[in-house]
Design a protein around this motif. Structure first.
Motif, mmCIF file in Angstrom:
data_model
loop_
_atom_site.group_PDB
_atom_site.id
_atom_site.type_symbol
_atom_site.label_atom_id
_atom_site.label_comp_id
_atom_site.label_asym_id
_atom_site.label_seq_id
_atom_site.Cartn_x
_atom_site.Cartn_y
_atom_site.Cartn_z
ATOM 1 N N SER A 236 0.818 -1.202 0.000
ATOM 2 C CA SER A 236 0.000 0.000 0.000
ATOM 3 C C SER A 236 0.862 1.267 0.000
ATOM 4 N N SER A 237 0.224 2.363 -0.332
ATOM 5 C CA SER A 237 0.913 3.664 -0.318
ATOM 6 C C SER A 237 1.252 4.086 1.110
ATOM 7 N N LYS A 238 0.470 3.628 2.075
ATOM 8 C CA LYS A 238 0.734 3.964 3.476
ATOM 9 C C LYS A 238 2.072 3.389 3.933
ATOM 10 N N PHE A 239 2.373 2.153 3.487
ATOM 11 C CA PHE A 239 3.660 1.557 3.839
ATOM 12 C C PHE A 239 4.805 2.360 3.236
ATOM 13 N N GLN A 240 4.618 2.817 2.015
ATOM 14 C CA GLN A 240 5.676 3.561 1.325
ATOM 15 C C GLN A 240 5.993 4.886 2.008
ATOM 16 N N THR A 241 5.019 5.461 2.701
ATOM 17 C CA THR A 241 5.244 6.751 3.360
ATOM 18 C C THR A 241 5.714 6.610 4.799
ATOM 19 N N MET A 242 5.790 5.366 5.304
ATOM 20 C CA MET A 242 6.301 5.157 6.656
ATOM 21 C C MET A 242 7.803 5.450 6.694
ATOM 22 N N TYR A 429 11.063 -2.795 -2.053
ATOM 23 C CA TYR A 429 12.491 -2.504 -1.871
ATOM 24 C C TYR A 429 12.809 -1.050 -2.220
ATOM 25 N N LYS A 430 12.153 -0.539 -3.245
ATOM 26 C CA LYS A 430 12.392 0.851 -3.649
ATOM 27 C C LYS A 430 11.985 1.805 -2.536
ATOM 28 N N SER A 431 10.847 1.521 -1.882
ATOM 29 C CA SER A 431 10.392 2.388 -0.792
ATOM 30 C C SER A 431 11.314 2.322 0.412
ATOM 31 N N MET A 432 12.104 1.221 0.508
ATOM 32 C CA MET A 432 13.058 1.063 1.611
ATOM 33 C C MET A 432 14.473 1.454 1.172
ATOM 34 N N TYR A 433 14.567 2.068 -0.011
ATOM 35 C CA TYR A 433 15.842 2.572 -0.543
ATOM 36 C C TYR A 433 16.880 1.457 -0.761
ATOM 37 N N PHE A 434 16.408 0.211 -0.929
ATOM 38 C CA PHE A 434 17.296 -0.937 -1.184
ATOM 39 C C PHE A 434 18.411 -1.016 -0.135
ATOM 40 N N ILE A 435 18.071 -0.701 1.080
ATOM 41 C CA ILE A 435 19.092 -0.486 2.102
ATOM 42 C C ILE A 435 19.977 -1.702 2.333
#
Length: 479
Positions: A236-242, A429-435
């Motif tokens: 979801s988009s909510k996860f991406q904004t966390m 992974y993209k939302s987590m910056y591939f950390i």
């Protein structure tokens, strides 16, 4: 009537019909095991094989209808191969190719964007089982030059068709595993696991019910947590904004819960196999009977494990043992352990399916294990780290830190395994910056720099000339 009952349960629980059919098939193993103990256990081998064949076909039809013919056809093909060319390298190569290609064609024909409850699900188990039988016939004919592990499952003759069918369709491992050898199955059929005092079925009911109870507990935990950490939310988009910290915490719990689903299912199967008596594994040093011969997860060790290698060793145990025995160790001729490991993981991913998520997950697993080995060797180069680890008061803190780190990394890799499709897992992974990708991929460079310029080097000692002969013998011994 059966269809209506399945649809009712599916709507009540909020689970797809196919998943309910699978669950009912696993639970059916318990009354079937008690039935076997009461009426079939002391019958002839022919009747025992017939029982497993009939039950296996009934379960296959209940789940897949007439698509069950794929299993029968593959079994017959491999049986004919063994009759034509038993115990040869040609038969091993052909079996590997035929079984893998049959499964692959099934994936191509039926694969969707989610987990598929098609005939390919039990067929992936069958692929390894049939390939293992051909290997075991090869080892039995070879006799010399094989390891003790290979001797334990080697077959001195080609199994009959009814033995092949009974072994392949045995309800204890037909749907989702675990893997068990033809040798174990035949020993069980021949009564080798019977109670040695009475000759009756083994005292395995209590051990089987314990695994059943544990399996139910894992399934309940999975269902409860799934309401809070679901695939829908992680996409979801909510996860991406966390924030990144909250994302990592969410993924950690989500990945651990994903494994709970598999662990619970395997424990349900293991419980029925144990009651049946098939999982007998000798006795421990105190003379207590062991019933872990078909355990696909070592639950206490898995929950306590705080390294990647321990986690991998305890999870999907029989499949990993199969891969190690029939793939990894047979690739010794490559002369490179990392290469053998890479090829084995590639085949393991291919065996799971064609989705990119499988390949990406096992690639990360390969990188993680090598990262862990390298990091451990680097840290242990410092005396302060050794001193810190040796203090009893710090051990619980160290264990907790490592447990959280390993669980997070494993859950991070499972994102692609659980979401399967490139677009979905790439989004997370993209939302987590591939950390963690950066951590694992850059580690070889960091490791080289640390080894080259930072870590203390071992001082080389000058060896006196009069000890030349001793030095040469030590060097030869090291070689």
């Amino acid at each position: 009537m059966a269809r209506g009952f399945v649809e009712f349960l599916a709507s009540a629980i909020g689970t797809p019909d196919d998943a309910i059919r699978l669950l009912l098939s696993l639970l059916a193993g318990y009354p079937l095991s008690f039935l076997y103990r009461a009426y079939v256990y002391h019958q002839s081998a022919l009747i025992k094989h017939g029982f497993f064949i009939a039950v296996g076909l009934a379960i296959a039809y209940f789940n897949f209808g007439f698509d069950m013919y794929h299993s029968l056809l593959n079994i017959v093909i491999i049986y004919i191969l063994l009759l034509i060319s038993p115990g040869t390298k040609l038969s091993v190569g052909l079996a590997f190719f035929i079984n893998t290609m049959y499964l692959t064609l099934g994936y191509i024909s039926h694969s969707t964007d989610s987990y598929d409850f098609k005939w390919t699900m039990p067929h992936c188990v069958l692929t390894l089982r049939l390939t293992g039988v051909v290997f075991d016939v090869y080892d039995g004919k070879k006799k010399t030059g094989i390891s003790q592990e290979q001797k334990e499952t080697a077959l001195s003759r080609v199994p009959s068709l009814i033995e092949m069918l009974g072994h392949s369709l045995c309800y204890g491992g037909f749907m989702i595993g675990p893997q068990f050898s033809m040798k174990r199955y035949l020993d069980f059929i021949n009564g080798n696991f019977s109670n040695p005092t009475t000759g009756k079925p083994p005292d395995s009911i209590y051990a089987g019910l314990k695994r059943f109870s544990l399996g139910v507990l894992y399934i309940i935990i999975y269902q409860v947590l799934n309401y809070f950490v679901s695939d829908d939310f992680i996409l979801s988009s909510k996860f991406q904004t966390m924030g990144l910290f909250l994302q990592c915490a969410y993924v950690l719990v989500w990945g651990k819960n994903l494994l709970n689903k598999y662990i619970g299912s395997w424990l349900l199967v293991e419980g029925s196999i144990t009651i049946l008596g098939l999982s007998y594994n000798g006795k421990d040093k105190n003379g207590n009977e062991l019933w872990d011969g078909c355990a696909n997860v070592r639950t206490p060790e898995f929950e306590y494990a705080n390294t990647f290698r321990l986690l991998i060793h305890c999870f999907n145990y029989n499949t990993n043992q199969w891969m190690a025995k029939y793939v990894f160790k047979r690739l010794k001729f490559l002369g490179n352990k990392s290469l053998s490991q890479g090829v084995t993981l590639l085949y393991l991913a291919f065996w799971h399916g064609l989705h990119t998520g499988y390949y990406h997950c096992f690639l990360l697993e390969f990188l993680m294990t090598n990262f862990e080995d390298g990091l451990s060797s680097v840290l242990m180069s410092f005396e302060i780290v050794k001193t810190f680890q040796s203090k009893e008061s710090f051990k619980p803190v160290i264990w907790l830190f490592r447990k959280l780190a390993v669980t997070l990394a494993m859950s991070y890799a499972l994102v692609s395994f659980g979401l399967l499709i490139t677009q979905r897992w790439l989004q997370v992974y993209k939302s987590m910056y591939f950390i963690l990708h950066f951590v694992f991929l850059l580690w070889p460079v960091v490791h080289f720099i640390l080894r080259k310029y930072v870590l203390p080097r071992k001082s080389s000692k000058t060896v006196p000339s009069n000890n030349t002969s001793n030095t040469e013998s030590v060097e030869k011994k090291n070689e």
